[in-house]
Scaffold this active site. Sequence first.
Site, PDB file in Angstrom:
ATOM      1  N   ASP A  25       0.821  -1.217   0.000  1.00  0.00           N
ATOM      2  CA  ASP A  25       0.000   0.000   0.000  1.00  0.00           C
ATOM      3  C   ASP A  25       0.858   1.271   0.000  1.00  0.00           C
ATOM      4  OD1 ASP A  25      -2.337   1.448   0.007  1.00  0.00           O
ATOM      5  OD2 ASP A  25      -2.614   1.333   2.175  1.00  0.00           O
ATOM      6  N   GLY A  26       0.307   2.311  -0.602  1.00  0.00           N
ATOM      7  CA  GLY A  26       0.947   3.627  -0.547  1.00  0.00           C
ATOM      8  C   GLY A  26       1.554   4.078  -1.866  1.00  0.00           C
ATOM      9  N   TRP A  30       2.760   7.934  -2.753  1.00  0.00           N
ATOM     10  CA  TRP A  30       4.185   8.102  -3.103  1.00  0.00           C
ATOM     11  C   TRP A  30       4.293   8.950  -4.373  1.00  0.00           C
ATOM     12  CZ3 TRP A  30       7.354   7.042  -7.225  1.00  0.00           C
ATOM     13  CH2 TRP A  30       8.727   6.964  -6.993  1.00  0.00           C
ATOM     14  N   SER A  70      -6.811  -6.530  -6.042  1.00  0.00           N
ATOM     15  CA  SER A  70      -7.910  -7.156  -5.303  1.00  0.00           C
ATOM     16  C   SER A  70      -9.173  -7.241  -6.152  1.00  0.00           C
ATOM     17  CB  SER A  70      -8.207  -6.352  -4.025  1.00  0.00           C
ATOM     18  OG  SER A  70      -8.912  -5.176  -4.361  1.00  0.00           O
ATOM     19  N   ASN A  73     -10.370  -3.818  -6.632  1.00  0.00           N
ATOM     20  CA  ASN A  73      -9.561  -2.832  -7.376  1.00  0.00           C
ATOM     21  C   ASN A  73     -10.108  -2.519  -8.778  1.00  0.00           C
ATOM     22  OD1 ASN A  73      -6.371  -3.826  -5.919  1.00  0.00           O
ATOM     23  ND2 ASN A  73      -7.715  -2.137  -5.352  1.00  0.00           N
ATOM     24  N   ARG A 193      -5.465  -1.962   8.586  1.00  0.00           N
ATOM     25  CA  ARG A 193      -6.551  -2.912   8.343  1.00  0.00           C
ATOM     26  C   ARG A 193      -6.054  -4.027   7.427  1.00  0.00           C
ATOM     27  NH1 ARG A 193      -8.731   2.131   6.336  1.00  0.00           N
ATOM     28  NH2 ARG A 193      -7.987   2.391   4.209  1.00  0.00           N
TER      29      ARG A 193
HETATM   30  C1  FPP Z   1      -2.149  -0.138  -3.326  1.00  0.00           C
HETATM   31  O1  FPP Z   1      -1.633   1.186  -3.256  1.00  0.00           O
HETATM   32  C2  FPP Z   1      -1.547  -0.830  -4.478  1.00  0.00           C
HETATM   33  C3  FPP Z   1      -2.250  -1.448  -5.482  1.00  0.00           C
HETATM   34  C4  FPP Z   1      -3.713  -1.531  -5.476  1.00  0.00           C
HETATM   35  C5  FPP Z   1      -1.558  -2.048  -6.648  1.00  0.00           C
HETATM   36  C6  FPP Z   1      -0.294  -2.796  -6.351  1.00  0.00           C
HETATM   37  C7  FPP Z   1       0.388  -3.072  -7.636  1.00  0.00           C
HETATM   38  C8  FPP Z   1       1.726  -3.055  -7.833  1.00  0.00           C
HETATM   39  C9  FPP Z   1       2.703  -2.851  -6.745  1.00  0.00           C
HETATM   40  C10 FPP Z   1       2.293  -3.198  -9.212  1.00  0.00           C
HETATM   41  C11 FPP Z   1       2.150  -4.510  -9.873  1.00  0.00           C
HETATM   42  C12 FPP Z   1       2.566  -5.685  -9.074  1.00  0.00           C
HETATM   43  C13 FPP Z   1       3.412  -6.662  -9.461  1.00  0.00           C
HETATM   44  C14 FPP Z   1       3.428  -7.918  -8.670  1.00  0.00           C
HETATM   45  C15 FPP Z   1       4.333  -6.556 -10.619  1.00  0.00           C
HETATM   46  P1  FPP Z   1      -2.587   2.431  -3.511  1.00  0.00           P
HETATM   47  O2  FPP Z   1      -2.614   2.725  -4.944  1.00  0.00           O
HETATM   48  O3  FPP Z   1      -3.955   2.167  -2.932  1.00  0.00           O
HETATM   49  O4  FPP Z   1      -1.846   3.563  -2.718  1.00  0.00           O
HETATM   50  P2  FPP Z   1      -2.522   4.824  -2.004  1.00  0.00           P
HETATM   51  O5  FPP Z   1      -3.248   4.285  -0.792  1.00  0.00           O
HETATM   52  O6  FPP Z   1      -1.338   5.644  -1.623  1.00  0.00           O
HETATM   53  O7  FPP Z   1      -3.418   5.498  -2.992  1.00  0.00           O
END
Ligand code: FPP
Length: 244
Positions: A25-26, A30, A70, A73, A193
Amino acid sequence: MSDRTDNGLAGGASQLPRHIAVIMDGNGRWAKKRGLPRTAGHTAGADSFRRAARYCRKLGVEYLTVYAFSTENWKRPAEEVAGIMKLLEQYLRQALRDMEKEKIRICIFGDLAPFSPELRQMCAECMERSKIYSGCQVNICLNYGGRDEIVRAAERWAADGCPALSEDVFSGYMWGGHIPDPDLLIRPGGEMRISNFLLWELAYAELYFSDVLWPDFDEKEFDKAIAAYRGRERRFGDVGEGKA
Ligand code: FPP
């Protein structure tokens, strides 16, 4: 997943966790902090994931399970979803190319039906070709939901003719089958959470929350999380040492 006590950690967590789960997360925040689009955050998040997988392998962690996409998502803007899909494709393509060097076994947990045939094909090929590596297994959760996993497990169990149930038998119907449950869950990004992640498997996991955003969650942050884990006393419902 199952076998919470076969890791020899009952009564203490002085050893290395066998299985680490991560909610990555994050990424969005970032990127925002840097005036970049959210997809740039996911790109940095994917780099952080590669680094984490290598580090876990180096440390001797046997399983790393990450929450990449998820079941919820899909609600995100189409552009962001497309960006994450592209990153997954890039990762899988690279994993296929560098498999012999990386020596990581790749598994995908989740229902891949809604994904493109190309992505599904790459997932299948990665899983098949990396089966021979036993050092570290990386489980990538895609279109994954903890409740969805439990419902699907129940469906598979019913389709199997409802064999006699135990926790261990039911675990075998989860995406990971009989791999050990996570010992440690890491959630960077400041939220506290579980977000529908590994609801069955996290029953006895130690939880570690950090304000560091996932793209910045480097080897040092992993060391801190593991040190915190090692300081915990794992009781699995028993009384603590010295309290009996
Ligand atoms: C949550 O951060 C992150 C996601 C929903 C996506 C995660 C995907 C990757 C790290 C890239 C692809 C993965 C692989 C295995 C190559 P957020 O976007 O909700 O962050 P925020 O809370 O700061 O908005």
